[in-house]
Structures are given as structure tokens and as C-alpha cells.
Design an enzyme around this catalytic site. Sequence first.
Site, PDB file in Angstrom:
ATOM      1  CD  GLU A 290      33.468  53.107  41.722  1.00 47.83           C
ATOM      2  OE1 GLU A 290      32.382  52.854  41.975  1.00 47.83           O
ATOM      3  OE2 GLU A 290      34.172  54.212  41.815  1.00 47.83           O
ATOM      4  CB  CYS A 324      28.287  45.900  39.605  1.00 53.13           C
ATOM      5  SG  CYS A 324      28.866  46.819  38.124  1.00 53.13           S
TER       6      CYS A 324
HETATM    7  P1  NAD Z   1      34.371  39.628  45.421  1.00 55.55           P
HETATM    8  O1  NAD Z   1      34.211  40.760  46.576  1.00 55.55           O
HETATM    9  O2  NAD Z   1      34.000  38.390  46.081  1.00 55.55           O
HETATM   10  O3  NAD Z   1      35.967  39.526  45.207  1.00 55.55           O
HETATM   11  C1  NAD Z   1      36.536  40.554  44.393  1.00 55.55           C
HETATM   12  C2  NAD Z   1      38.014  40.455  44.641  1.00 55.55           C
HETATM   13  O4  NAD Z   1      38.062  40.542  46.177  1.00 55.55           O
HETATM   14  C3  NAD Z   1      38.391  39.055  44.142  1.00 55.55           C
HETATM   15  O5  NAD Z   1      39.869  39.174  43.647  1.00 55.55           O
HETATM   16  C4  NAD Z   1      38.690  38.178  45.500  1.00 55.55           C
HETATM   17  O6  NAD Z   1      39.628  37.274  45.478  1.00 55.55           O
HETATM   18  C5  NAD Z   1      39.005  39.420  46.518  1.00 55.55           C
HETATM   19  N1  NAD Z   1      38.805  39.124  47.938  1.00 55.55           N
HETATM   20  C6  NAD Z   1      37.906  38.346  48.259  1.00 55.55           C
HETATM   21  N2  NAD Z   1      37.719  38.192  49.638  1.00 55.55           N
HETATM   22  C7  NAD Z   1      38.905  39.107  50.013  1.00 55.55           C
HETATM   23  C8  NAD Z   1      39.378  39.577  51.320  1.00 55.55           C
HETATM   24  N3  NAD Z   1      38.766  39.073  52.503  1.00 55.55           N
HETATM   25  N4  NAD Z   1      40.618  40.378  51.282  1.00 55.55           N
HETATM   26  C9  NAD Z   1      40.902  40.811  50.092  1.00 55.55           C
HETATM   27  N5  NAD Z   1      40.404  40.530  48.772  1.00 55.55           N
HETATM   28  C10 NAD Z   1      39.559  39.531  48.634  1.00 55.55           C
HETATM   29  O7  NAD Z   1      33.529  39.944  44.345  1.00 55.55           O
HETATM   30  P2  NAD Z   1      33.181  38.916  43.023  1.00 55.55           P
HETATM   31  O8  NAD Z   1      32.365  37.947  43.363  1.00 55.55           O
HETATM   32  O9  NAD Z   1      34.588  38.892  42.375  1.00 55.55           O
HETATM   33  O10 NAD Z   1      32.584  40.154  42.268  1.00 55.55           O
HETATM   34  C11 NAD Z   1      31.028  40.479  42.377  1.00 55.55           C
HETATM   35  C12 NAD Z   1      30.785  41.603  43.220  1.00 55.55           C
HETATM   36  O11 NAD Z   1      31.506  42.761  42.486  1.00 55.55           O
HETATM   37  C13 NAD Z   1      29.407  41.913  43.148  1.00 55.55           C
HETATM   38  O12 NAD Z   1      29.313  42.465  44.510  1.00 55.55           O
HETATM   39  C14 NAD Z   1      29.312  43.106  42.052  1.00 55.55           C
HETATM   40  O13 NAD Z   1      28.248  44.087  42.242  1.00 55.55           O
HETATM   41  C15 NAD Z   1      30.721  43.914  42.283  1.00 55.55           C
HETATM   42  N6  NAD Z   1      31.157  44.624  41.126  1.00 55.55           N
HETATM   43  C16 NAD Z   1      30.942  46.086  41.113  1.00 55.55           C
HETATM   44  C17 NAD Z   1      31.378  46.899  40.116  1.00 55.55           C
HETATM   45  C18 NAD Z   1      31.372  48.326  39.988  1.00 55.55           C
HETATM   46  O14 NAD Z   1      31.845  48.762  39.395  1.00 55.55           O
HETATM   47  N7  NAD Z   1      30.461  48.904  40.939  1.00 55.55           N
HETATM   48  C19 NAD Z   1      31.734  45.927  39.158  1.00 55.55           C
HETATM   49  C20 NAD Z   1      32.012  44.841  38.955  1.00 55.55           C
HETATM   50  C21 NAD Z   1      31.639  43.932  40.076  1.00 55.55           C
END
Ligand code: NAD
Length: 536
Positions: A290, A324
Site C-alpha cells: 500500500e 497517504c
Molecule cells: P518509505 O518508502 O520511505 O519507507 C517505508 C519503509 O521502507 C521504511 O521502513 C523504510 O526504512 C523502508 N525502506 C526505505 N528504503 C528502502 C529500500 N531501498 N529497501 C527496502 N526498504 C526500504 O515511506 P515513509 O516515508 O516511511 O512513509 C511515507 C510513504 O508511505 C508515503 O508515500 C505514503 O503515501 C505511504 N503510505 C501509504 C499508505 C497506504 O496505506 N497506502 C499508508 C501509509 C503511508
Amino acid sequence: MISGPQFPLPANEPELHFGTGTQAQAELRKALEQRDVVDIPTVIDGQRYFSNDVVEVRAPHDTQRLLARIHRPTEAQIQQAVASGKRVAKDWAKLTHASRATILHRAADIIATRSRMKINAATMLGQSKTVEEAEPDSACELIDFLRFNAYNAQRVYAEQPMSVATAANRADWRPLEGFVYAVSPFNFTAIGGNLTTAPAIMGNTVLWKPSEKSALANYIFFEALEEAGLPPGVINFVPGEAELTTRVALASPDLAGIHFTGSSAVFQSLWKGVASKVDSFRTIPRLVGETGGKDFVLAHASAHPSEVAIALIRGAFGYQGQKCSAASRAYIPRSLWSQVRDELRARLAELKVGDVADFSTFMGAVISEASHQKLSRVLAAAKDDSAVTFVSGGKTWSEPGYFVEPTVLEVSNPKHALMTEELFGPILSVFVYEDNAWDDTLTLIDSTSPYALTGSIFCTDRFALHQAEDVLVNAAGNLYLNDKPTGAMIGQQPFGGGRASGTNDKAGSYLNLLRWASPRVVKETYLPTREWRFGA
Ligand code: NAD
């Protein structure tokens, strides 16, 4: 398999109120004033590991305040966590649903009572959430995920094929053969709880990589699971460096699924990583993600301007726009714009930005220096952009933390990057359309952004509403009519979007749980035939 108690449909956990003089406020204040710095270990098989590879967690609105130190695991420890999940997998899978559900219910009760203020305070301080944003997340939604996942698993297990007079048929709802890699985002404490316990309730073991920006609240939840009796190794808590942890997870032939919430770019990189070596896994991994959004609010000329303005304020600026589902692009008809604009200006002038421990604050700080720099750059560029008019806000400051003023921009080009890209901050872009361009505006909204997460339509004309729902059928996985596009409730609005917003597996519902099971269907014939000729 169903055996033991039948769990009733849960009710959503009611929100506590923290008004002046309440016991809830007094208890929360005490938790907020707690100054101990927490050492957050890696937890594998119930063992705690501390390291020299430490990341500090500081309050985004008060960067002098050190809250915790995350002890990141080594590559060998992450491999050890993968092996640990494998060791306990068979025993965990063999437990009855009732046993596993009991652990989730106990954890829910722990969060609802003795850990409630602690996890709310950690979410407020660590992620800079006001109490109005923390309580529905780190208390209520987290509790709801636990109780609804336990209940919905029961619904899945009850789903059985038809048996007939000559044979019995059944579905054995097996967990996946391998472990699930859960990667959670910073912005909702509850999501880490769901990404881990949804696969776990279906009998899977989980390698959990929380976001370092929410690790403090996530660790408090993990401790509640342990206290509730989660056997060691079922969920290993691995707050590792993201790329390293992912590399180790994807190197294992036992990776059976990824349960991700975060940005679209990271999910796509995980998908590519799995695809590039799909023949190395024993099971083709299930990928559930998501991800991001560029969520719209559309007002029709029949809408009430105040209702639109208030929905925009709550939808765009709650938790600094770091949801999000946050409203980040709005389409307002020319006939309503001056009223909506004036109301936005008036309300935003009253809205307080600052320390979340002050209960009259509406917005805290954005999550990190990187986010603050990016948003500052966007606002600086907008000031020099002839397609942009500032309606309200635009300031940023970095003492004592990463603050961005709630900002409304009127954008004359509807395909401007401000209307298409997810910024994840308190910036709302508005396009004013001519009243007679309603049909074209619907097509415009549908074709403007790659995302399709949430959207809302304010409209009291039934025919126009019906038309908008129809044209925008694929523009959002969660659509709100005459309401803001945020605040989905577990059990009421199962959440998720399509297009670049993810796999739309509806967090918190039975649909999500189906992804963590691989049913074996068994037919048992009562009297096997002794005749080889057909029709004899
Ligand atoms: P992010 O993608 O930066 O990080 C999410 C997770 O992925 C973290 O645990 C991070 O450490 C990890 N991560 C980062 N780089 C990675 C890599 N190269 N390989 C593997 N894991 C990696 O997102 P964020 O800043 O924590 O959250 C914000 C984002 O999440 C926004 O885009 C938001 O829209 C989305 N979001 C979506 C929903 C939904 O239900 N659709 C809900 C909450 C947040």
C-alpha cells in the site's frame, strides 16, 4: 481450522478524550514528561541484541530532545532472524486459530489499558503527532487491527468448499511456506501492527523491519506482543538499515511474501528485486504493498463552501499532510472559490503550529530534516513560479524543529507538478475550474496523477454525484462523498488504492488475510469405485 471459541464481531475502540482536567490528560502528560532515553534492540528469538551501529531518534519538533537509540543488527544477525522464523514456523502454524487470536486479543487489551499512554506519548514525541492524531492511530487503530484481524481470520477459516453425498471436501487454510518480510512506514504506528499480525494470525512467521522514524512506538507495540505471549521467533524485530535488511531477506529461498506500506518507489524497487530472482524462491512470493497518493477533493457548484473549506483543512493539514490519504490537490468551481478561499485563510490564520505536547497545537513538525529541506525547496520554487499564487502560508523554520506552515497554493496549470506529485507535507494545491467545465474536470482528475488512493467529492446534486463516481471509478480505492478523504476506520472503510498506490489488498479486512494463506483443498471419497469402465 476452527476450534475453540467463536470471537464476536469487534466494535471499533472508542477514542479517549484528553480535555483539560481529565485523568486521561494527566496520565498522558506524565508519559510525555518521561525523559529516559530508550535503547531499542534488535530482537531475534526473544533475545535482545545491542550494537555499536546506533541511530538516534529525536523529536522532530524539538531536535535537541533525544528519545531513543536504535541498535541496528549486523548482516549475520538479520540472517539469524530469518533462520529463527524458520525454526518456529511449523509449531506456530499448528496452533489453533483460537490460540493465535488470544495472543492478539491480549496485546490489544494491553495497548488499550496499561500501555496506552506510553505508546501515544512515543507516537507524539517520536513522530510529532498531536494527541488528536496519535490516539486514533497508536491506540484505536492499532487495537482495531488486532481485534479485526483475529475476527476476520475466523471468517476466512470458515470458508469451505461444498461437500456432496459421495465425498467430503475441505480447505486447509495453510500459511505460506516460508516467512513474510514486513516493512512498515513512519506515519502510522498502527500500520506496523497490521503488517506483522495479519500474516501472523494466518500462521506465518514474520521478519519485521520498522521505519527508524517510528521505531520507538513500534518497539513498545512489539513489547506488548511479547507480554501477550507471542512465542519467540514468530515475529523478529529487526530495525536494520533498509537496503541491507532487504538484501538479506531477498537472498533467502524461504521468502514467501512481502507486506509493505510506504512510498511507491520503494515498493517498486522491492517488486523488481523479487522479480529479478523469482526462480530462486521456493514459493513465488506474495507481494502486498500500500503506497503513495495524490489525493483529490472535488467540489461541485452545489456544495456548501464552508463544508469544503473545513474538509480541506482537516484533510490536508492533519498530521502535517503526512498521511497517504491526505488531500493534496483540490478542484473548486469558480463560483465557490472566493468563499472557500476566504474561509481557508481565516481558519488557517488561527491554526497553531508547534510543540505537540501543547494540547492546543493543530500541527507539529514534519518528520525529518530531509523532508523539511524538500518541502522548503518546493515552496521556494513556487514563489518564483508564475503559475502559482500563494493563498496562505509558505513559511518554513528549523528551530526548535522541522516546521512548515500549512500552505495553500492556487495553481493555474492543472498538470503542474504541484498537482501531480506526492509531497507528503502540509501543502495543498488548488485548481479553480470554470463551472461549465465540470465534465472536463472529471476527466482531468482521472488523468492527472499516477496514483489512485483516496478522493472525495462534495456535491449535493445527485445526478452530478453519480456521474462523478462513474468517471472516477478507477481514480481512488477509497472514495468519500461529502467527507474529507482521510480517517478510514477498520471494519468500516477497508483501505487501499490502485494504480501507483499499491496492490489494493484492503488493510484490516479479510481480503488482506487471504494473501497470507495458501489453501490445500482435500477431497475424501467415501466409497472409491471398483469399476474401470465409464458408464458401466
Ligand atoms: P518509505 O518508502 O520511505 O519507507 C517505508 C519503509 O521502507 C521504511 O521502513 C523504510 O526504512 C523502508 N525502506 C526505505 N528504503 C528502502 C529500500 N531501498 N529497501 C527496502 N526498504 C526500504 O515511506 P515513509 O516515508 O516511511 O512513509 C511515507 C510513504 O508511505 C508515503 O508515500 C505514503 O503515501 C505511504 N503510505 C501509504 C499508505 C497506504 O496505506 N497506502 C499508508 C501509509 C503511508
